[in-house]
Each structure stands twice: as C-alpha cells, then as structure tokens.
Design an enzyme around this catalytic site. Structure first.
Site, PDB file in Angstrom:
ATOM      1  CG  ASN A 212      -0.190  -0.023   2.434  1.00 11.63           C
ATOM      2  OD1 ASN A 212       0.579   0.844   2.827  1.00 11.63           O
ATOM      3  ND2 ASN A 212      -0.049  -1.326   3.083  1.00 11.63           N
ATOM      4  CG  ASP A 281      -6.604  -5.823   6.908  1.00 17.01           C
ATOM      5  OD1 ASP A 281      -6.014  -5.716   7.951  1.00 17.01           O
ATOM      6  OD2 ASP A 281      -7.287  -4.767   6.532  1.00 17.01           O
ATOM      7  CE  LYS A 291       9.367 -11.796 -13.808  1.00 15.78           C
ATOM      8  NZ  LYS A 291       9.493 -11.118 -15.199  1.00 15.78           N
TER       9      LYS A 291
END
Ligand SMILES: Cc1cc2nc3c(=O)[nH]c(=O)nc-3n(C[C@H](O)[C@H](O)[C@H](O)COP(=O)(O)O)c2cc1C
Length: 347
Positions: A212, A281, A291
């Site tokens: 975030n 969360d 990858k």
C-alpha cells in the site's frame, strides 16, 4: 507533524569562520520555517566564508558583526540581544571561538554577547579532526558542557580538508531536531515507547508483492516527537524512504509476519504502543518460489488473512499500558503529469 516549540522563539545564531558556515544559511531557513524569530551574529572570519547579506535577507533582521557598529536602533546590542534570546545556537563553532567561550574572553561581538546570555545554548563544533581531537579543544568543550551548554557532537566522515574523522557539522535538519529536543521538556523520560510505521509487503513471488502507499511519515514523526520528549523509542518500520530518526532504535521489517514478531518481542516492555503502520490484512496464500511467468490467460490469486497484530496486542495489554491505534489516512492516487519544458528553458 509541525513542531511548535520554536514558534515565535527568539533564537540567536552565532556563525564562526569555518568551512561549514554555508550550512548555517539553510539552518536559518529551517528555523524561520518553524516560526522562530532569528538574529545572526557573525565573527569577522565567518564573513569571509558567507556574505552577511544572505543571513540578513533570510533572517529578516540586521546581522551583527561589529560590537561598535551603531547603524541600528540598539545602542548596546550585545546586551539587548542576550536579554531577548530564548535559545542560542553556535554553528559552526570554530576551535578558536570554543576556546574563547570556555575562557570567558569577550573580544568581539559574538564572544561578548555570549557572556551576557542566560538562556539555553547549543554549540555545534566543526573543524578538522586533529583540531577537534586536540586535548585543548576537548578540554574547552568539556568546560562549556560543565557550564551548562549543550554540545552537539560533530559527524564523522570525509571533511573538506580531505581527512576522515570527527569534525563535520551535522546537517541543518539534525541541528534543528536536536534544538527542539533540547528545548522540549523531558516529560516522557523513563518511558518506553514502541511505534510501528510504514507499509508491509506480502510476496506474490520473488519480484512481486502486495502493498500500500503508506509513506511512514506519521509514525516517524511520532517516534521523533516521543524521543524529543525524553522517551526511549523503538520504531518497527516497514519499507519506507525516510531517514532513521535520531536516537531511535529502528527495527526494519518487510512482511506482516516479520512486523508481528518484532512487535510481540518488544511489546511487554513498552509503556506506550502507537500503531501507525499500514498493515496488510491479507497475503497471497501461496508465495511462489520463482517468478511467475507471463501466460495467455488470467491467473487467480488466493488471499489469506494475516496475523492481526493489533488484536493480539489488545488481548495481552497489561494494566497501565497505553495502546494507540491510528487508522491509515487515505491517499489519493494521481497519475504523474508529464512536465512540458518551455522553449526558454532549452536555451
Ligand atoms: C579555508 C579555511 C577553513 C577553515 N575552516 C575551519 C573550520 O572548519 N573550523 C575551525 O575551527 N577553523 C577553521 N578555520 C580557521 C578559522 O577560520 C580561524 O581559526 C579563525 O580565527 C576563526 O575565527 P572565529 O572563531 O572568530 O570565527 C579555517 C580557516 C580557513 C582559512
């Protein structure tokens, strides 16, 4: 978070003839930005490194260089300024001025003013390492500390004279931070404060993650403020692009699990816990070891709950322990706008 401790404070900055005098220009700018009323006294040598006009313009006050200058309103300026001063910084403080102040010599505007000062004084020595480590300089600094001056230790690194060692003037931001700390009452002395800050990253594969846009600024500001008030501060921080706050024990972490372990190991000793981190969360149920290769079709990502750090701390919180949890502030995402150069910029 804006500091208010310097708002409307009368601060006198003494500038001596050292190579770091240029940094004091930025120091004035920062002090003014925080609302301080700044006056500058320069030694004659200082004026050979930086022009007094620069300080006059930035401080919005006449600069004092000469004890016997009668150009402005103050007849006995060194006494008037000393009585009005609420804090004094000498930056850079040369070996010469440090020696004069330690001996109580008053033979120019700055040293005479200093004998009349009764407010808190912070001295920021800056010089060649050998000059700094010379027994005479160390003796003089010890004497000034014993007289009640705050001595800000110089930084260690490559100096302008090409030697490496102690002697570097700390950056203006650090000087201001230490001044704020010096002038702030230590009402949190003896308290242990644990702060969490920044985002977490949950790996999808070795090169991708869920995260975030938390900058960590709020948590870092809280950690700094607590340290300024005398607390012993630990900052558990996710990945951010911020310098570590001074005198704060920073524990870097990446994922929620790492943050949880770092917090759980320290939470019982803390008197105050401030949770400002933007903790994920959910995390990918499977973190691929390699990858993930691009294919033609869509892929599904299954997310699973992460450890609820706040809930766990809340359950084990002991009597008298203070737990503060601040929700992350929403960040508005804006696409970066391309900057057009005007034709005149090209020439
Ligand atoms: C290029 C140059 C750089 C200097 N840098 C420093 C310095 O960083 N620290 C210091 O203590 N003295 C330094 N000095 C020596 C001081 O300028 C000198 O001791 C002077 O007398 C200090 O006067 P003041 O304390 O009244 O400002 C430097 C001198 C020169 C020529």
């Amino acid at each position: 978070m804006k500091h208010t401790v310097l708002k409307d404070k009368h601060i006198v900055l003494g500038v001596c003839g050292g190579i770091a005098a240029y940094k004091s220009v930025e120091l004035v700018r920062r002090l003014k930005k925080l609302g301080a009323r700044v006056r500058v006294i320069m030694t004659e040598s200082a004026a050979r490194f930086v022009g007094p006009m620069t300080f006059a313009v930035l401080s919005e006050n006449p600069v004092c260089r000469d004890l016997f200058d009668d150009q402005d309103e103050a007849a006995i300026r060194h006494i008037d300024w000393a009585e009005a001063a609420q804090a004094v910084i000498i930056a850079p403080a040369t070996a010469n001025t440090v020696a004069k102040l330690a001996s109580g010599i008053a033979d120019d505007a700055l040293s005479t003013f200093m004998l009349a000062v009764t407010c808190p004084v912070m001295i920021c020595p800056s010089m060649n390492s050998n000059m700094f480590e010379h027994p005479a300089t160390q003796r003089n600094l010890d004497r000034l500390a014993a007289d009640g001056c705050q001595i800000l230790a110089p930084g260690v690194g490559e100096l302008a004279c090409k030697t490496t060692g102690p002697g570097r003037l700390p950056e203006p931001e650090e000087i201001v931070d230490r001044l704020i700390s010096f002038l702030t009452p230590d009402d949190l002395a003896g308290k242990r404060v644990l702060v969490t800050a920044g985002p977490t990253r949950e790996a999808i594969d070795p090169v991708r993650f869920i995260s975030n846009p938390s900058s960590g600024k709020m948590g870092y500001a809280i950690a700094r403020a607590a340290e300024n008030r005398g607390a012993t501060v630990t900052l558990v921080s996710g990945p951010v692009a911020l310098p570590p706050p001074l005198n704060v024990d920073v524990v870097p972490v990446v994922s929620v699990e790492e943050m949880a372990q770092a917090v759980f190991a320290r939470v019982d000793q803390a008197d105050v816990i401030v949770k400002v981190a933007a903790v994920s969360d959910y995390r990918p149920a499977i973190s691929e070891p390699h990858k993930v290769k691009k294919g033609e079709g869509d892929i599904q990502l299954t997310l699973t709950r992460t450890t609820d750090i706040l809930k766990s701390i809340g359950q084990r919180k002991r009597d008298g322990q203070i737990l503060v949890a601040l929700p992350p502030r929403p960040v508005t995402w804006r696409p970066m706008r391309a900057r057009r150069l005007s034709p005149s910029t090209w020439t």
